[in-house]
Scaffold this active site. Structure first.
Site, short mmCIF file in Angstrom:
data_model
loop_
_atom_site.label_atom_id
_atom_site.label_comp_id
_atom_site.label_asym_id
_atom_site.label_seq_id
_atom_site.Cartn_x
_atom_site.Cartn_y
_atom_site.Cartn_z
N GLU A 18 44.81 43.63 37.28
CA GLU A 18 44.98 42.91 36.01
C GLU A 18 44.93 43.75 34.75
O GLU A 18 44.77 43.22 33.66
CB GLU A 18 43.96 41.76 35.91
C1 BMA Z 1 40.60 37.33 38.52
C2 BMA Z 1 40.05 38.47 39.28
C3 BMA Z 1 38.64 38.69 38.93
C4 BMA Z 1 37.92 37.43 38.61
C5 BMA Z 1 38.66 36.21 39.05
C6 BMA Z 1 38.01 34.93 38.70
O1 BMA Z 1 41.67 37.32 37.84
O2 BMA Z 1 40.83 39.59 39.30
O3 BMA Z 1 38.51 39.61 37.89
O4 BMA Z 1 36.69 37.46 39.16
O5 BMA Z 1 39.90 36.22 38.48
O6 BMA Z 1 37.93 34.75 37.32
#
Ligand code: BMA
Length: 855
Positions: A434
């Site tokens: 991300e």
């Molecule tokens: C995402 C993941 C984590 C996170 C999850 C829940 O996008 O990559 O960084 O824990 O969502 O929010």
């Protein structure tokens, strides 16, 4: 002359560093790896941070410096001209001293591996290794002062500078526990000549008729040697004993190649066997005495990530192909299995992979905020045929790219890819988690037309890591494995549903869509999506010791729920969908687990339906966020920290079965939409009309075309009356795709639909699916349903006179060790639902809960 000897160091002692008169504490165990939190817990100096609110009371540990020491014996062997200390990993800011006070190593990257030549520095007899671990928090803050602040989401900004597992800084499912210690094995290797690295690079020809095996090795030699490579095929055939090679003492690299005709191939689970060639590389001295040898298990497969145009839709596919067969991925995201990684055992990893396979899953994505996992996890994935998507260890931040950072990252990538490249289950490396999404959120410079390869002078400098440095390492060290710059990545940006992968968080995060609209949220590959659910009551009892704190909004349970705005979002999804008459803990656990299961099930069915055969692979897979937890918490996990499976585990297991059925319910207007309608136009009652149309389809994930008998029944939910029955007779279900079976079946808002798939020959039930009016809160339920559960040895039989939703069985008391192979089921009249429950005895008490039974 003798062959190499290896001693794994163990028996550590530890103390706080720099504190006057601090005594050493001997570790309570004799394991080779350890870390400060588990040692402090064992010594009863800190309370277990996983229990109650203890996380708050142990933060000083991460602010302090610590030191470890261990003694080991060394007796010189005249045959060994060299001694190395080999470190598999140090967490994180470490200075290593040998025999008071020769500093032999400084390491600031948890993912580096080290081989330190200590020849001549060892004492005969007793030696001592001491390692000082400085606080990574303080170290990171210093770097931040020096190099500037970079934005990190979850955890403090300084983490972006520190090459330590990022989740240690706290995450939206994980505690802030900044541990440190000798987390990887440390070995003393004594030898004259040794193999340092062996890689058996197997390339299978396009038509699968042959494989070339190139065995490359690195060695440290003090004499001329001959090498011998022996390859044993899965069927026991041994070949290539003649491939001997001489290496002169000054050389350090060699390679041997051979062709294998009609190779026996390794397949992912469900596609074929998991078989391995055993490659044994030995080095021998002039008298043919073996000096060292290394064995590798090699799974041979031809691998492709297929991104090509699709029939009738824009963008490109994103699916994996193994041995020329497309593989639909139903899998999960894997976070580290524990906040204290040295607590994990090979058995824990094997169990985790077993649960994944039993849930009909075939991929784990090793998420970038964790670690490059322990070998035990990949070994098990290889053995069970579970594909691995491996992120590089960056997550949810704007990372720097100054020269020292680039250098440490490049070395980390080389060290880790060299370690991992033999695992045939790894089918993709992704640059990070991300970080392009963060770039979009922060409006950083990301010009997709700029392919210069160097973006270090922009405010998105780490793009240079993800698009220049890391792909070069993968291409050099694991050339057969595709590389993807990030997850998510592709097309017009991270939310482009037509190219690359997406993280579909518009259910729960983002625009907080209704999960009933999941069919309008599918992408080419959905590598993250999730819904939060509380853990089991018996798990909560373990980490909330005060019974007065066992209510859904308690202070302790809130501490064990790190998700931003979790209570509001959970309430939104629970109250928007199901009737809740009570807010006691058991009811809330059930309610949150039911909506989690419903949501994930909608998602899995919607994605899998889009796997429509050659040229129509509109979705190549979905990965649930997340399969596991690293501590006891309310999170998106489908298996809680103590191993209890939430309802979603079973519900998505059935949707991911090799042969499965799917039903969707919509209105003609809603069906036409490709994306969710603007929310302002769709208040809840607009999505709950009085009449609907249903589509029914079958998913055949096997590689054989199949004939199956399909039956459809429509029931009145409150009376159990059978309103309509449609035996569709024998249907052909083509291999490796979905087949649409029925379109636009009209149903009303009091009707539940059940579909059953039976074996065409003997009539046994292969799969069931059901569909209910949505949201469930508007449905009138029967006041007094007649649900009976017959408890037998190792199984249960469930019957009901009306359709019931989300029926969960547990044994009373709930700490009995019974393994349910299925649970959280919908039960219909005229049907007996049998569940295998290993360990169940016929006079056991069971508790039954279903939607409406307790609300
Ligand atoms: C995402 C993941 C984590 C996170 C999850 C829940 O996008 O990559 O960084 O824990 O969502 O929010």
């Amino acid at each position: 002359m003798s062959s190499a000897s290896t001693l794994t160091l163990s028996g550590w002692r530890w103390r706080q560093y720099g504190k006057a008169n601090e005594d050493w504490h001997q570790c309570a165990h004799d394991k080779p790896t350890t870390e400060i939190f588990t040692d402090l817990i064992d010594a009863k100096i800190i309370p277990d941070p996983f229990i109650d609110e203890n996380e708050r009371h142990v933060q000083w540990v991460g602010e302090a410096d610590w030191e470890y020491a261990c003694d080991f014996q060394y007796e010189p062997d005249s045959g060994h001209s060299r001694q190395d200390l080999v470190f598999a990993g140090l967490d994180t800011v470490a200075t290593v001293l040998l025999n008071e006070e020769k500093e032999i190593l400084n390491s600031t990257n948890m993912f580096h591996r080290h081989r330190v030549d200590v020849t001549g520095k060892l004492r005969h007899g007793l030696n001592t290794l001491r390692i000082v671990f400085k606080s990574a928090l303080h170290y990171g803050r210093e770097l931040e002062r020096k190099h500037g602040s970079y934005r990190a989401f979850s955890g403090e900004n300084s983490r972006a500078h520190v090459r330590k597992a990022q989740y240690h800084y706290g995450w939206d499912w994980g505690p802030l526990l900044m541990t440190c210690g000798p987390c990887g094995d440390i070995k003393l290797e004594s030898y004259s000549s040794t193999l340092i690295d062996v890689f058996a690079d197997a390339r299978v020809s396009d038509d699968l008729s042959s494989a070339s095996l190139n065995v490359r090795f690195e060695a440290t030699l003090d004499q001329d040697v001959t090498t011998k490579v022996t390859v044993t095929a899965p069927d026991g055939n041994v070949f290539n004993t003649n491939a001997a090679l001489s290496l002169a003492a000054k050389e350090s690299r060699g390679s041997v190649s051979l062709e294998i005709h009609e190779p026996q191939l390794w397949y992912p689970v469900g596609h074929g066997p998991q078989v391995f060639y055993l490659v044994d590389v030995a080095i021998m001295n002039r008298d043919q005495i073996p000096l060292h040898h290394v064995k590798k298990l090699v799974g041979m497969r031809r691998l492709r990530l297929v991104q090509q145009p699709l029939k009738g839709e824009s963008g490109t596919s994103f699916f994996f192909e193994v041995n020329n067969k497309p593989v639909y991925v139903s899998g999960s995201n894997w976070i580290p299995g524990h906040s204290f990684l040295t607590a994990m055992t090979a058995k824990d990893y094997a169990l985790a992979v077993d649960r994944c396979v039993k849930a009909n899953q075939n991929m784990l994505r090793i998420w970038g905020g964790g670690i490059y996992e322990h070998d035990a996890l990949y070994e098990e994935c290889d053995r069970r045929g579970v594909l691995v998507w491996q992120d590089f260890a960056f997550a949810c931040a704007q990372y720097p790219c100054y020269p020292e950072f680039v250098a440490t990252v490049k070395r980390e990538a080389v060290d880790q890819v060299k370690r991992l490249r033999q695992y045939c289950s790894i089918v993709l490396y992704a640059g990070n988690n991300e970080d392009y999404q963060i770039a979009e959120m922060l409006n950083l410079t990301w010009d997709r037309e700029d392919h210069s390869g160097d973006w270090t002078d922009t405010n998105f400098p780490a793009r240079t890591l993800y698009e220049t440095h890391l792909p070069v390492v993968v291409a050099e060290y694991a050339p057969a494995v595709p590389y993807h710059p990030s997850s998510p990545w592709g097309g017009d940006g991270t939310t482009d549903r037509t190219v690359g992968d997406i993280h579909q968080w518009n259910v729960w995060h983002g625009s907080q869509e209704k999960y009933q609209l999941w069919d309008k949220l599918v992408g080419r590959f959905v590598s993250e999506f999730g819904m939060l659910g509380f853990p089991a009551a018996k798990s909560i009892r373990r980490y909330v010791t005060d019974p007065a704190q066992r209510y859904p909004q308690s202070r302790v349970l809130d501490l064990h729920n790190k998700a931003d705005g979790a209570e509001r979002r959970l309430a939104l999804y629970v109250l928007g969908n199901i009737r809740v008459n009570s807010l006691d803990l058991d009811s809330w656990i059930y309610a949150t687990q039911l909506i989690q299961g419903e949501c994930l099930s909608f998602a899995v069915r919607s994605c899998r339906r889009q796997w429509k055969g050659p040229g129509q692979e509109y979705c190549g897979g979905q990965l649930i966020w997340q399969i596991n937890d690293c501590w006891p918490v309310s999170s998106w996990a489908i298996i809680d920290f103590y191993g209890d499976k939430k309802m979603a585990y079973f519900m998505t297991m059935r949707d991911s079965a090799p042969l499965a059925l799917g039903i969707s319910r919509s209105t003609p207007e809603l069906k036409k939409l490709k994306s969710p309608p603007p929310q302002i136009l769709a208040p809840p009652h607009d999505l709950a009309p009085k009449t609907y149309v249903c589509d029914i389809w079958a998913m055949n994930g096997t590689l054989q075309d199949t004939q199956a008998q399909i039956e459809i029944r429509l029931y009145d939910i409150s009376t159990g009356d059978l309103r309509e029955e449609n035996s569709m007779g024998i249907q052909s279900l083509f291999s490796n795709r979905t087949t649409e079976l029925m379109e636009d079946l009209s149903v009303d808002d009091q009707t539940a639909v059940q579909a059953i798939m039976r074996d065409a020959h003997d009539g046994h039930v292969i799969a069931r699916a059901s569909d209910w009016p949505q949201p469930l809160k508007y449905v009138s339920l029967c006041d007094a349903p007649d649900v009976t559960v017959s408890v037998l040895d190792d199984k249960l039989e469930i019957r009901s006179n009306v359709p019931v939703k989300g029926l969960v069985i547990s044994v009373v008391p709930d700490d009995r060790d019974v393994e349910f192979e299925d649970n959280a089921v919908d039960v219909f009249p005229n049907d007996v639902y049998t569940i295998v429950a290993r360990g169940l005895k016929k006079d056991d008490q069971v508790e039954v809960r279903y939607y409406g039974s307790e609300f």
